[in-house]
Every structure is written in structure tokens, then in C-alpha cells.
Enzyme design. Structure first.
Site, short mmCIF file in Angstrom:
data_model
loop_
_atom_site.label_atom_id
_atom_site.label_comp_id
_atom_site.label_asym_id
_atom_site.label_seq_id
_atom_site.Cartn_x
_atom_site.Cartn_y
_atom_site.Cartn_z
CB SER A 257 49.88 11.22 1.88
OG SER A 257 48.75 11.03 1.07
N GLY B 253 47.54 19.45 -1.24
CA GLY B 253 46.70 18.97 -0.15
C GLY B 253 46.86 17.47 0.10
CB CYS B 254 46.81 14.60 -2.20
SG CYS B 254 45.15 14.94 -2.84
CB THR B 255 51.84 16.17 -0.86
OG1 THR B 255 51.84 15.79 -2.24
CG2 THR B 255 53.22 15.97 -0.27
#
Length: 154
Positions: A50, A45-47
Site C-alpha cells: 500500500s 506485506g500489505c503495508t
């Protein structure tokens, strides 16, 4: 810690970044800032979040808006993450979690019935004078960057 609201002055901070030096939020006065809090570098999710912000950078730059990411990951981890995905904006390392606490993003979470503390995926738009203009809490990654762009366009 009182909850931050639209119209509040964004808490200022100085933290180390993936770029090898400390940066201060108030250094960005005069332009809008999208400050997004995310749980952990190089997780799905964070990748995605970002990379979505990175892909939309030209649109944000056209709106005189700087993107800043922040998590509790260390500078070296940020640096590897940023290089791996060619991110073109600073990632701040809040290892002690004081900025996460100031913004109310360090919260109790629950997974499979287990409770633990972690970063709630959240985004703040801060105006040219340092006031909070928009807040998204418990962000879901799909379409989030588009929602932020729409809010900035008014």
C-alpha cells in the site's frame, strides 16, 4: 465463478470505503484503474504494498490512473490503516467477500500444512472503458508497483 481474463469487462461493484462513503468502480470510467486486492490492513506485506502504491501516486496520476485497494477488513480498520500511513487513495471494504469472489481472489491457501481461505494478493489494471487490461496473481510485493507502472506505460 469463471476465471477473469484480459479483455473481460471488470465486474462492477459498490462498496463502503475508508473515506466514509460508498464508491462504485464504474464511477472511475474514463480513466484507468489499478485495483489491488490484499489480505489484511497493517500487516507487513500489505503495508509495504500500500505504501509503495501511495509513494508512486504521482507517476500513476501522470498516466491518468486511479489506485484502489480492496480487502475484507472493515471500514474502521481501513480508516486507521489509511491514516497511519497517510494513504491518498480509497480502500474498499469487501466484508462479505462477494467482490473477492467475483475477481477470483478468495482462494484456498496453505501455511505450515494448514489449509484456510484467504485473499490472494492480486492486481488488475482496468482500462477507461472498464475492460481488464492486465492481471497479476499471487503477487510478490518487491518490485510489483514498478511492474504495474511499466505495464501502464506500454
Amino acid at each position: 465463478m469463471t476465471e477473469l481474463n484480459i479483455g473481460d469487462i471488470a465486474p462492477d461493484f459498490t462498496l463502503p470505503t475508508d473515506q466514509g462513503f460508498d464508491m462504485t468502480l464504474s464511477d472511475f470510467r474514463g480513466q484507468k484503474v489499478v485495483l489491488y486486492f490484499y489480505p489484511k490492513d497493517d500487516t507487513p506485506g500489505c503495508t509495504k504494498e500500500s505504501c509503495n502504491f501511495n509513494d508512486a501516486l504521482p507517476a500513476f496520476e501522470a498516466l491518468n490512473t486511479q489506485i484502489l485497494g480492496i480487502s475484507k477488513c472493515g471500514v474502521e480498520k481501513h480508516k486507521k490503516f489509511s491514516e497511519k500511513y497517510a494513504l491518498s487513495f480509497p480502500l474498499f471494504s469487501d466484508k462479505r467477500g462477494t467482490v473477492c469472489e467475483d475477481y477470483g481472489t478468495w482462494v484456498e491457501k496453505s501455511m505450515y500444512g494448514r489449509k484456510y481461505m484467504g485473499i490472494e494478493r492480486s492486481t488488475f489494471v482496468i482500462d477507461e472503458e472498464g475492460k481488464i487490461e492486465h492481471i497479476w496473481r499471487r503477487v510478490k510485493v518487491p518490485n510489483h508497483v514498478d511492474a504495474v507502472k511499466s505495464a501502464l506505460k506500454g
